[in-house]
Design an enzyme around this catalytic site. Sequence first.
Site, PDB file in Angstrom:
ATOM      1  N   ASP A  25       1.009  -1.263   0.166  1.00 27.12           N
ATOM      2  CA  ASP A  25      -0.252  -0.334   0.239  1.00 27.12           C
ATOM      3  C   ASP A  25       0.882   1.126  -0.141  1.00 27.12           C
ATOM      4  OD1 ASP A  25      -1.979   1.732   0.796  1.00 27.12           O
ATOM      5  OD2 ASP A  25      -1.504   1.505   2.715  1.00 27.12           O
ATOM      6  N   ASP A  27      -0.354   4.800   0.193  1.00 28.05           N
ATOM      7  CA  ASP A  27      -1.052   6.457   1.191  1.00 28.05           C
ATOM      8  C   ASP A  27      -1.200   7.689   0.508  1.00 28.05           C
ATOM      9  OD1 ASP A  27      -0.955   3.925   3.030  1.00 28.05           O
ATOM     10  OD2 ASP A  27       1.124   4.574   3.541  1.00 28.05           O
ATOM     11  N   ASP A 298      -1.859  -0.551   5.925  1.00 28.16           N
ATOM     12  CA  ASP A 298      -2.146  -0.302   7.294  1.00 28.16           C
ATOM     13  C   ASP A 298      -3.407   0.225   8.035  1.00 28.16           C
ATOM     14  OD1 ASP A 298      -2.535   2.938   6.844  1.00 28.16           O
ATOM     15  OD2 ASP A 298      -1.614   2.127   4.551  1.00 28.16           O
TER      16      ASP A 298
HETATM   17  O1  LIG Z   1      -9.054   8.431  -0.604  1.00 27.84           O
HETATM   18  C1  LIG Z   1      -8.395   7.800  -0.609  1.00 27.84           C
HETATM   19  O2  LIG Z   1      -8.687   8.220  -1.934  1.00 27.84           O
HETATM   20  C2  LIG Z   1      -7.546   6.916   0.506  1.00 27.84           C
HETATM   21  O3  LIG Z   1      -7.605   7.451   1.221  1.00 27.84           O
HETATM   22  C3  LIG Z   1      -6.240   7.333  -0.079  1.00 27.84           C
HETATM   23  O4  LIG Z   1      -6.051   7.801  -1.387  1.00 27.84           O
HETATM   24  C4  LIG Z   1      -5.890   5.665   0.031  1.00 27.84           C
HETATM   25  O5  LIG Z   1      -4.552   5.737  -0.467  1.00 27.84           O
HETATM   26  P1  LIG Z   1      -3.561   4.121  -0.415  1.00 27.84           P
HETATM   27  O6  LIG Z   1      -3.643   4.341   1.574  1.00 27.84           O
HETATM   28  O7  LIG Z   1      -4.345   3.541  -0.810  1.00 27.84           O
HETATM   29  O8  LIG Z   1      -2.735   4.587  -1.277  1.00 27.84           O
HETATM   30 MG   LIG Z   2      -2.874   3.420   3.340  1.00 27.62          MG
END
Ligand SMILES: O=C(O)[C@H](O)[C@H](O)COP(=O)(O)O
Ligand SMILES: [Mg+2]
Length: 352
Positions: A25, A27, A298
């Site tokens: 992942d 974030d 996470d």
């Molecule tokens: O609201 C969103 O788009 C998500 O919280 C955010 O982009 C998550 O990203 P990831 O943790 O999957 O990299």
């Molecule tokens: Mg994340």
Amino acid sequence: MYSNTLRTDADYEALLARFNTFLFDCDGNLPRLSLPISRPEPPSFHIPPPCRFVGVLWHGNRVIPGVPEAMNLLRSKGKQLLFVTNNSSVSRAAYSKKFAKLGIEAHVVRLLPARFPPFLPPRRHRSKLTREQDEMFSSAYAAAVYLKKVVGFPPEKKVYIIGQSGIQEELTAEGIQHSGAGDDNENMREMEFASLEPDPAVGAVLCGIDFHINYKKYAKAHAYLTRNPGCLFLLTNNDSTFPTEIGLFPGAGAISSALVTSTGRQPDAILGKPNQTMMDCIIARYHLDLATTLMVGDRLDTDIDFGNRGGLATLAVLTGVTTEAEIADPSQKIRPTFVMKSWGDLAKLSEN
Ligand SMILES: O=C(O)[C@H](O)[C@H](O)COP(=O)(O)O
Ligand SMILES: [Mg+2]
């Protein structure tokens, strides 16, 4: 304490011996999105109060200690690394800048600019990477591939976007016409509804995280989704919150929920984690052996659920949204295979 928390070198060695492919992942934060850090880099790694880290690999514009070394260790052992993000705000190519800035090697295909005319790009724009060498998957890319390959979206039709350049660039790269996004960032003037005449070419509304959301975008998407029942309603992802270095803010799911309320329609498809469309794409593209593939994340409700549903082993890190107490809670339905305090802890092996 969670039953399967990894903490010793022997635990880490066993993890590396068992798995050949690691899905990470990424974030939310990205360079243009995270708040400017005005103060000079402190000598020691300082976590500003009141929040903790917000993810697996980085905390805002700062890489989590040990992560670059841990990733280099995986590559030195010939492991396959894939990066999987629900963040549709910028393209995969923009993520490659973030990886480079934080010292994490990542092989990410370069995309054409969103406005690139639909003819063969000059050599300088063509990516040297093959699709199999590309290590980055985003919910925007999954949505573009879904429209192209699964829906067979007609070339003469358009997608109306609530979202940002990440979605525009991925749709352009798949030859799919689109409108909305930044073109509608300037809100309408009071009661200027006549200007919202829907474009008959629009055959789908695609909604993702949009830091410039406004009434005009919602009104146009509402009109497309209510006047034409055949108009597809797609979400890149429906994360409730968006993680930043100063805490959580409304996520893509919060943005799209206004349309669910106003139109009375549920999305026809949600492409990001934990939904399996993206997992199916990844497994097919890289011919993954599920028994030797590990998902590292996470968030229980996106990353870990995504891996569990896909038949992968999963590892939850405690440097992000989820705490050990939440994971160990007997009522918790989404349970990771393993837990680690930080993915950076794996770097200890490279010191041996
Ligand atoms: O609201 C969103 O788009 C998500 O919280 C955010 O982009 C998550 O990203 P990831 O943790 O999957 O990299
Ligand atoms: Mg994340």
